[in-house]
Write a protein that holds these residues in place. Structure first.
Motif, PDB file in Angstrom:
ATOM      1  N   GLN A 182       0.856  -1.185   0.000  1.00 42.71           N
ATOM      2  CA  GLN A 182       0.000   0.000   0.000  1.00 42.71           C
ATOM      3  C   GLN A 182       0.897   1.241   0.000  1.00 42.71           C
ATOM      4  O   GLN A 182       1.885   1.246   0.745  1.00 42.71           O
ATOM      5  CB  GLN A 182      -0.903   0.036   1.228  1.00 42.71           C
ATOM      6  N   TYR A 217       4.935   1.602   9.360  1.00 44.02           N
ATOM      7  CA  TYR A 217       3.597   1.866   9.894  1.00 44.02           C
ATOM      8  C   TYR A 217       3.439   1.215  11.260  1.00 44.02           C
ATOM      9  O   TYR A 217       4.241   0.388  11.663  1.00 44.02           O
ATOM     10  CB  TYR A 217       2.537   1.350   8.917  1.00 44.02           C
ATOM     11  N   MET A 229      -0.301  -2.807   9.262  1.00 50.79           N
ATOM     12  CA  MET A 229      -0.814  -2.863   7.887  1.00 50.79           C
ATOM     13  C   MET A 229      -1.739  -4.067   7.794  1.00 50.79           C
ATOM     14  O   MET A 229      -1.353  -5.179   8.126  1.00 50.79           O
ATOM     15  CB  MET A 229       0.365  -2.969   6.914  1.00 50.79           C
ATOM     16  N   GLU A 230      -2.960  -3.775   7.313  1.00 45.10           N
ATOM     17  CA  GLU A 230      -4.071  -4.726   7.418  1.00 45.10           C
ATOM     18  C   GLU A 230      -4.029  -5.828   6.367  1.00 45.10           C
ATOM     19  O   GLU A 230      -5.058  -6.173   5.791  1.00 45.10           O
ATOM     20  CB  GLU A 230      -5.373  -3.937   7.309  1.00 45.10           C
ATOM     21  N   HIS A 244      -7.842  -1.453  15.119  1.00 43.41           N
ATOM     22  CA  HIS A 244      -7.873  -0.725  13.853  1.00 43.41           C
ATOM     23  C   HIS A 244      -7.587  -1.660  12.677  1.00 43.41           C
ATOM     24  O   HIS A 244      -8.363  -1.725  11.720  1.00 43.41           O
ATOM     25  CB  HIS A 244      -6.852   0.427  13.908  1.00 43.41           C
ATOM     26  N   PHE A 263      -9.624   7.289  -0.242  1.00 43.86           N
ATOM     27  CA  PHE A 263      -8.930   6.674   0.904  1.00 43.86           C
ATOM     28  C   PHE A 263      -9.725   6.800   2.204  1.00 43.86           C
ATOM     29  O   PHE A 263      -9.670   5.923   3.062  1.00 43.86           O
ATOM     30  CB  PHE A 263      -7.577   7.393   1.019  1.00 43.86           C
ATOM     31  N   GLU A 307     -10.055   4.449   5.633  1.00 44.43           N
ATOM     32  CA  GLU A 307      -9.514   4.833   6.940  1.00 44.43           C
ATOM     33  C   GLU A 307     -10.539   5.506   7.848  1.00 44.43           C
ATOM     34  O   GLU A 307     -10.509   5.307   9.057  1.00 44.43           O
ATOM     35  CB  GLU A 307      -8.272   5.711   6.778  1.00 44.43           C
ATOM     36  N   THR A 340      -0.288  11.221   2.461  1.00 39.64           N
ATOM     37  CA  THR A 340      -1.071  10.558   3.503  1.00 39.64           C
ATOM     38  C   THR A 340      -0.952  11.312   4.816  1.00 39.64           C
ATOM     39  O   THR A 340       0.140  11.566   5.296  1.00 39.64           O
ATOM     40  CB  THR A 340      -0.592   9.101   3.703  1.00 39.64           C
ATOM     41  N   ARG A 367       8.283   3.822  12.589  1.00 39.79           N
ATOM     42  CA  ARG A 367       6.900   4.217  12.317  1.00 39.79           C
ATOM     43  C   ARG A 367       6.858   5.677  11.885  1.00 39.79           C
ATOM     44  O   ARG A 367       7.203   6.576  12.663  1.00 39.79           O
ATOM     45  CB  ARG A 367       6.048   3.972  13.564  1.00 39.79           C
ATOM     46  N   LEU A 373       4.573   7.806  11.471  1.00 38.17           N
ATOM     47  CA  LEU A 373       3.738   8.671  12.309  1.00 38.17           C
ATOM     48  C   LEU A 373       4.557   9.302  13.448  1.00 38.17           C
ATOM     49  O   LEU A 373       4.241  10.385  13.927  1.00 38.17           O
ATOM     50  CB  LEU A 373       2.611   7.811  12.888  1.00 38.17           C
TER      51      LEU A 373
END
Ligand code: BES
Ligand code: ZN
Length: 590
Positions: free
Chosen positions: A128, A256, A259-260, A284, A303, A307, A367, A541, A543
C-alpha cells in the motif's frame, strides 16, 4: 462501473486480471525476487493490455505457447513503467517471467543485524498504496481484485509467510518452498509476504502470532485478547470472512504501526509495550478486514472510505472493550490532532478534504491522519442523526451489499442517500466530503479525563508545574494529550522534569517520545540530540519519525543536524520513510 484511477496505467476497458499463479524465489544475496507468473483474465482480451510495473526486469512473455510482444512504452517517476502487452488476440491467459529490482520499493531486505535475533536476514513487503507494481506486473489499482496462489522459496533456515492461507511446505535442496493460496479476491495493495527466522504461537481458535523467537513470548502476551476482538468486531460489522486472523511482528524499520494485510496483519514491534496499551492498533487493523479489505476504496482519492470507516469502527469496538471513558478520551485527543494537522497543512489545503483530488500526488507523501479522523467524525454525525440502532443496521447492510467490491465516494453517497435519506436533510454532506477544513456544525467529543489534563496544562501555563502525584496513574492517552498540548517551547529544565514525573523512560513508549523529542527540539534542549539519533535508529513508524524531522527543520539550532541524522539512520529506516523524509529536507532547502 469503470473509474479513472490517477495512480495506475490500467485501462479497465481492455480487461481485468482474475487470478495469478506465482512461483517466487527469494535471492537474499542479490536482494531480488525471481518470479514466474501465470495470469488469468476475467474475459478473453483482444488487442492490448496495460499493466503497472516499477523496476521490473521482464525476461519472457508467452501467450498460448507463443512469444507475446511487449514494450515498456511510458514511464513516470511516480507511476513507474507501463508494460504494454500487445496483441493478446482473444487469449484469456498469459505467462510472464521476471525479476524484481534490488531497489523495489515494496521490498525491504534486512541484514541479520537489523533483526531481534541478529543471525538471519529478513524480508518483508509493503505494497500500500502503489508499490505492488514493484513486485509483479499488475493492474495496481484498488478497483481490480484477483485471487492468487503462490509458492515462495527461501533458504532452509527461514520461514516464509504471506497474507494468504498456507497450504503446504516442502524441502528442495538447501531451500524450503512454502505454498499459499488466497481464495478471496483482493486488490493488489493487499498482496504481502515476509520471510525470516519466524516461529508461530497460537492465541485462540482463529488467531495467532508470528515473530522471531526472541519476541514470541512478549508478543503472545501482549495480543492475547485478539480472539475477543474478532468476536466484538463481528457483532458490529458482520461475519469475518477471511478464515484466520494472525499477526506478523516485523523488525523496527516497519514504516507503519500496522498494515491490514488480509489474514495476516503486519505490525511494528513498538506495539509490544508490555502493558497491552497499544491494542487499539490491532482493533484498527482488524476492523480493516471489513472496512478496506472487504469493502475497498476504488481509488486512493477515496482513501477516507478505508480509513475513516475503520477509525469509526475502531472507536465503536473500543467503546465495548476499553470502556466509554477511555474511548471518549481518545476521541478528544484525536480531535486535537486533527486540528493540529489541519493547521500544519493549511485549513484551505486540498489535503483537508475527505475526497482528495490527487492526480500527480505521491500517496506516501500525501497521507495524513485527516481522512482517518475527519472521516470518523463525519460517520459519527451520521450516526447521531439516525440513531445508533438504524446506523448499525446500515453498517451491516453496507458490508453485505459491497463485500469483495471496490467503490468510489460517490457510490457510497448514493447508497447512503438511498438507505438513510434524512442524513442529507440534517447535515451538509457535500461540505463534509468535498470542502476543505472542518465544519463547526457538529457534535464535539467530551471527556472528563481530558479535562483533567487540560486543567493541569492551564495551571502550568500560569507557572505551576504539576506534581508527580497529580500525573501518577494517568491513562496512556492522558500522557499523550498532555505532551501534545504543551506550549511549543518550554524551559529545558521542564523537559527534564516532565520526562521524570511522567516516567517516560521506564514506559519506553515510542508515541510518547515522538512528542517529547519534538518539544525538546523546539525548546533548544541540545543535549538530547544523541537520544533522538538513537530513537530514530530503532523506530521506523512514520507517524512518529516525521514529526521529529519536521521539528528539526523548524528549529534554528537543530536544522543543520537533520541531513546528517538522516544519513546516519538511513540504513535502519525503510526506503519509503527515507524517501518521504528526504523530500521534506529538500523542500526545506537541505
Ligand atoms: N493502512 C494503513 C497504513 C497505510 C496507510 C499504509 C497509507 C500505506 C499507506 C494502516 O491501517 C494504518 O492506518 N496504520 C496507522 C495506525 C492507525 C491506528 C492510525 C499507522 O501505521 O500509523
Ligand atoms: Zn488504517
Amino acid at each position: 462501473m469503470t473509474q479513472h484511477d490517477p495512480h495506475s496505467y490500467a485501462d479497465l476497458q481492455q480487461g481485468k486480471i482474475a487470478h495469478i499463479d506465482l512461483r517466487i524465489q527469494a535471492d537474499f544475496e542479490a536482494h531480488i525476487l525471481k518470479i514466474e507468473a501465470d495470469y488469468r483474465l476475467v474475459e478473453p482480451v483482444s488487442g492490448s493490455l496495460f499493466l503497472d510495473t516499477a523496476g521490473i526486469e521482464l525476461l519472457n512473455a508467452v501467450v498460448e505457447g507463443k512469444e507475446l510482444q511487449w514494450e515498456f512504452d511510458q514511464q513516470d517517476v511516480l507511476l513507474g513503467e507501463r508494460l504494454h502487452l500487445k496483441e493478446l488476440n482473444g487469449a484469456s491467459s498469459f505467462s510472464l517471467v521476471f525479476n524484481t529490482s534490488n531497489a523495489a520499493r515494496a521490498l525491504q531486505w534486512l541484514p541479520a543485524v537489523q533483526t531481534a535475533g541478529g543471525e538471519h536476514p529478513f524480508l518483508y513487503s509493503q505494497c500500500q498504496a502503489i508499490h505492488a507494481r514493484s513486485v509483479f506486473p499488475c493492474q495496481d489499482t484498488p478497483s481490480v481484485r484477483f485471487t492468487f496462489s503462490a509458492e515462495v522459496e527461501v533458504p532452509r533456515a527461514l520461514t516464509a509467510v504471506m497474507a494468504a492461507e498456507q497450504v503446504g511446505v516442502r524441502e528442495s535442496g538447501d531451500s524450503r518452498v512454502f505454498q499459499f493460496k488466497m481464495p478471496q479476491p483482493v486488490p493488489s495493495y493487499l498482496f504481502a509476504l515476509g520471510a525470516g527466522d519466524l516461529v508461530f504461537r497460537e492465541l485462540g481458535p482463529r488467531t495467532g502470532v508470528y515473530a522471531e523467537p526472541q519476541l514470541i513470548e512478549a508478543a503472545a502476551w501482549e495480543f492475547a485478547g485478539n480472539e475477543e476482538k474478532i468476536i466484538e468486531a463481528e457483532k458490529l460489522l458482520g461475519p469475518y470472512l477471511w478464515g484466520r486472523y494472525d499477526l506478523l511482528i516485523l523488525p523496527p524499520s516497519f514504516p507503519y504501526g500496522g498494515m491490514e494485510n488480509p489474514r495476516l496483519t503486519f505490525l511494528t514491534p513498538t506495539a509490544i509495550l508490555g502493558t497491552r496499551g497499544q491494542t487499539f492498533l490491532i482493533t484498527h487493523e482488524l476492523a480493516h478486514a471489513w472496512t478496506g479489505n472487504l469493502v475497498t476504496n476504488a481509488t486512493w482519492e477515496d482513501f477516507w472510505l478505508n480509513e475513516g470507516w475503520t477509525t469509526y469502527a475502531e472507536t465503536r469496538i473500543s467503546e465495548v472493550l476499553e470502556g466509554k471513558q477511555a474511548t471518549d478520551l481518545m476521541a478528544v485527543y484525536d480531535e486535537q490532532r486533527l486540528f493540529e494537522v489541519m493547521e500544519r497543512v493549511g485549513m484551505e489545503s486540498d489535503l483537508t478534504r475527505l475526497k482528495v483530488p490527487s492526480e500527480g500526488l505521491d500517496p506516501d507523501e500525501a497521507t495524513t491522519i485527516i481522512p482517518y479522523y475527519k472521516g470518523s467524525f463525519f460517520l459519527k454525525e451520521c450516526e447521531y442523526v439516525v440513531g445508533r440502532e438504524r446506523f448499525d443496521a446500515f453498517i451491516q447492510k453496507y458490508m453485505r451489499t459491497y463485500q469483495f467490491q471496490s467503490l468510489t465516494t460517490e457510490a457510497f453517497l448514493d447508497f447512503l442517500k438511498q438507505e438513510l435519506p434524512e442524513v442529507f436533510e440534517r447535515i451538509n454532506v457535500h461540505t463534509w466530503i468535498y470542502e476543505p477544513g472542518l465544519t463547526d456544525e457538529r457534535r464535539r467529543p467530551q471527556s472528563a479525563l481530558y479535562d483533567e489534563v487540560q486543567a493541569v496544562l492551564e495551571a502550568y501555563k500560569q507557572g505551576i508545574r504539576p506534581t508527580e502525584e497529580q500525573v501518577a496513574g494517568w491513562h496512556r492517552y492522558q500522557i499523550l494529550s498532555f505532551l501534545q498540548a504543551l506550549p511549543k517551547q518550554i524551559p529545558v529544565e521542564d523537559c527534564k522534569y516532565f520526562e521524570e514525573i511522567l516516567d517516560l523512560k521506564s514506559k519506553n513508549d515510542a508515541a510518547h517520545y515522538s512528542y517529547f523529542y519534538a518539544t525538546c527540539i523546539n525548546s533548544g534542549y541540545e543535549e538530547i540530540l544523541p537520544h533522538i539519533k538513537e530513537y530514530l535508529g530503532r523506530n521506523g513508524r512514520m507517524l512518529y519519525v516525521l514529526p521529529i524531522f519536521r521539528a528539526m527543520l523548524a528549529s534554528d539550532w537543530a536544522r543543520e543536524h537533520a541531513r546528517p541524522i538522516l544519513e546516519q539512520v538511513r540504513e535502519r529506516q525503510h526506503k519509503i520513510t527515507v524517501r518521504v523524509v528526504n523530500k521534506l529536507l529538500e523542500k526545506a532547502g537541505l
